[in-house]
Design a protein around this motif. Structure first.
Motif, PDB file in Angstrom:
ATOM      1  N   GLU A  88       0.807  -1.223   0.000  1.00  0.00           N
ATOM      2  CA  GLU A  88       0.000   0.000   0.000  1.00  0.00           C
ATOM      3  C   GLU A  88       0.840   1.273   0.000  1.00  0.00           C
ATOM      4  N   ASP A  89       2.158   1.144   0.132  1.00  0.00           N
ATOM      5  CA  ASP A  89       3.043   2.300   0.002  1.00  0.00           C
ATOM      6  C   ASP A  89       3.360   2.606  -1.465  1.00  0.00           C
ATOM      7  N   SER A  90       2.951   1.742  -2.364  1.00  0.00           N
ATOM      8  CA  SER A  90       3.216   1.955  -3.789  1.00  0.00           C
ATOM      9  C   SER A  90       2.535   3.223  -4.268  1.00  0.00           C
ATOM     10  N   ALA A  91       3.307   4.094  -4.877  1.00  0.00           N
ATOM     11  CA  ALA A  91       2.789   5.384  -5.326  1.00  0.00           C
ATOM     12  C   ALA A  91       3.911   6.153  -6.009  1.00  0.00           C
ATOM     13  N   VAL A  92       3.540   7.247  -6.637  1.00  0.00           N
ATOM     14  CA  VAL A  92       4.537   8.223  -7.072  1.00  0.00           C
ATOM     15  C   VAL A  92       4.761   9.169  -5.905  1.00  0.00           C
ATOM     16  N   TYR A  93       6.008   9.332  -5.528  1.00  0.00           N
ATOM     17  CA  TYR A  93       6.372  10.181  -4.399  1.00  0.00           C
ATOM     18  C   TYR A  93       6.933  11.510  -4.915  1.00  0.00           C
ATOM     19  N   TYR A  94       6.431  12.581  -4.328  1.00  0.00           N
ATOM     20  CA  TYR A  94       6.831  13.931  -4.714  1.00  0.00           C
ATOM     21  C   TYR A  94       7.435  14.661  -3.522  1.00  0.00           C
ATOM     22  N   CYS A  95       8.486  15.431  -3.791  1.00  0.00           N
ATOM     23  CA  CYS A  95       8.956  16.352  -2.763  1.00  0.00           C
ATOM     24  C   CYS A  95       8.429  17.739  -3.102  1.00  0.00           C
ATOM     25  N   ALA A  96       8.230  18.521  -2.060  1.00  0.00           N
ATOM     26  CA  ALA A  96       7.662  19.852  -2.232  1.00  0.00           C
ATOM     27  C   ALA A  96       8.269  20.805  -1.211  1.00  0.00           C
ATOM     28  N   GLY A  97       8.334  22.072  -1.579  1.00  0.00           N
ATOM     29  CA  GLY A  97       8.937  23.058  -0.696  1.00  0.00           C
ATOM     30  C   GLY A  97       8.087  24.302  -0.557  1.00  0.00           C
ATOM     31  N   ARG A  98       8.222  24.930   0.602  1.00  0.00           N
ATOM     32  CA  ARG A  98       7.572  26.219   0.833  1.00  0.00           C
ATOM     33  C   ARG A  98       8.526  27.101   1.625  1.00  0.00           C
ATOM     34  N   ARG A  99       8.520  28.385   1.311  1.00  0.00           N
ATOM     35  CA  ARG A  99       9.424  29.333   1.965  1.00  0.00           C
ATOM     36  C   ARG A  99       8.862  29.702   3.323  1.00  0.00           C
ATOM     37  N   SER A 100       9.188  28.868   4.282  1.00  0.00           N
ATOM     38  CA  SER A 100       8.693  29.081   5.631  1.00  0.00           C
ATOM     39  C   SER A 100       9.498  28.222   6.581  1.00  0.00           C
ATOM     40  N   GLU A 101       9.505  28.616   7.843  1.00  0.00           N
ATOM     41  CA  GLU A 101      10.078  27.743   8.861  1.00  0.00           C
ATOM     42  C   GLU A 101       9.198  26.505   9.059  1.00  0.00           C
ATOM     43  N   PHE A 102       7.910  26.708   8.861  1.00  0.00           N
ATOM     44  CA  PHE A 102       6.938  25.700   9.276  1.00  0.00           C
ATOM     45  C   PHE A 102       6.455  24.836   8.123  1.00  0.00           C
ATOM     46  N   TRP A 103       6.367  23.544   8.354  1.00  0.00           N
ATOM     47  CA  TRP A 103       5.763  22.653   7.377  1.00  0.00           C
ATOM     48  C   TRP A 103       4.253  22.811   7.439  1.00  0.00           C
ATOM     49  N   SER A 104       3.606  22.264   6.454  1.00  0.00           N
ATOM     50  CA  SER A 104       2.153  22.275   6.405  1.00  0.00           C
ATOM     51  C   SER A 104       1.686  20.925   5.907  1.00  0.00           C
ATOM     52  N   ARG A 105       0.511  20.521   6.322  1.00  0.00           N
ATOM     53  CA  ARG A 105      -0.086  19.279   5.819  1.00  0.00           C
ATOM     54  C   ARG A 105      -0.808  19.500   4.498  1.00  0.00           C
ATOM     55  N   ALA A 106      -1.036  20.763   4.179  1.00  0.00           N
ATOM     56  CA  ALA A 106      -1.853  21.090   3.016  1.00  0.00           C
ATOM     57  C   ALA A 106      -1.006  21.172   1.755  1.00  0.00           C
ATOM     58  N   GLU A 107      -1.400  20.421   0.762  1.00  0.00           N
ATOM     59  CA  GLU A 107      -0.705  20.439  -0.516  1.00  0.00           C
ATOM     60  C   GLU A 107      -0.656  21.849  -1.105  1.00  0.00           C
ATOM     61  N   SER A 108      -1.707  22.598  -0.937  1.00  0.00           N
ATOM     62  CA  SER A 108      -1.801  23.927  -1.532  1.00  0.00           C
ATOM     63  C   SER A 108      -0.832  24.927  -0.907  1.00  0.00           C
ATOM     64  N   ASP A 109      -0.257  24.585   0.238  1.00  0.00           N
ATOM     65  CA  ASP A 109       0.701  25.488   0.896  1.00  0.00           C
ATOM     66  C   ASP A 109       2.113  25.341   0.364  1.00  0.00           C
ATOM     67  N   TYR A 110       2.327  24.365  -0.509  1.00  0.00           N
ATOM     68  CA  TYR A 110       3.658  24.143  -1.082  1.00  0.00           C
ATOM     69  C   TYR A 110       3.693  24.706  -2.492  1.00  0.00           C
ATOM     70  N   TYR A 111       4.661  25.552  -2.745  1.00  0.00           N
ATOM     71  CA  TYR A 111       4.709  26.258  -4.025  1.00  0.00           C
ATOM     72  C   TYR A 111       5.654  25.609  -5.028  1.00  0.00           C
ATOM     73  N   TYR A 112       6.583  24.820  -4.549  1.00  0.00           N
ATOM     74  CA  TYR A 112       7.596  24.234  -5.412  1.00  0.00           C
ATOM     75  C   TYR A 112       7.521  22.714  -5.322  1.00  0.00           C
ATOM     76  N   TRP A 113       7.544  22.078  -6.508  1.00  0.00           N
ATOM     77  CA  TRP A 113       7.343  20.634  -6.583  1.00  0.00           C
ATOM     78  C   TRP A 113       8.371  19.976  -7.466  1.00  0.00           C
ATOM     79  N   GLY A 114       8.735  18.740  -7.098  1.00  0.00           N
ATOM     80  CA  GLY A 114       9.576  17.918  -7.948  1.00  0.00           C
ATOM     81  C   GLY A 114       8.722  17.109  -8.905  1.00  0.00           C
TER      82      GLY A 114
END
Length: 123
Positions: A88-114
């Motif tokens: 069930e871990d099978s998937a396409v895995y993406y890294c994402a970044g946001r200019r902040s100290e804090f992470w977010s659970r929300a996909e929409s909060d990440y502006y940069y994607w691999g």
């Protein structure tokens, strides 16, 4: 900012993989980073995240205790160590970044994607 994910592959259940995400040419230290995944027919979901300072991390319930996120600011890399992999871990895995100290659970909060790296776990 371009993120480059790598390290995916085909493994058997119980095996381990380490994903890497590079951010060449960027101000890596400015970013909180996350790993997301998307399985066929499912929505993209957050897997893990790490703050800019690496003081805090987040793991989704399905991967807690099996996956570990870390970052190397010198090498401008973020890693996702995946142990005890399940089909069930099978998937396409993406890294994402946001200019902040804090992470977010929300996909929409990440502006940069691999571009994503495919992980397939056979039973």
């Amino acid at each position: 900012v371009q993120l480059q994910a790598s390290g995916g592959g085909l493994v058997q259940a119980g095996d381990s993989l380490r994903l890497s995400c590079a951010t060449p040419g960027s101000s890596f230290r400015d970013f909180a980073l996350g790993w997301f995944r998307q399985a066929p027919g499912k929505e993209r979901e957050i897997v893990a995240a790490i703050s800019r300072s690496a003081r805090t991390t987040f793991y989704s319930d399905p991967v807690k205790g099996r996956f570990a996120i870390s970052r190397d600011n010198t090498k401008k890399l973020v890693y996702l160590q995946m142990d005890s992999l399940k089909p069930e871990d099978s998937a396409v895995y993406y890294c994402a970044g946001r200019r902040s100290e804090f992470w977010s659970r929300a996909e929409s909060d990440y502006y940069y994607w691999g571009q994503g790296t495919l992980v397939t776990v056979s039973s």
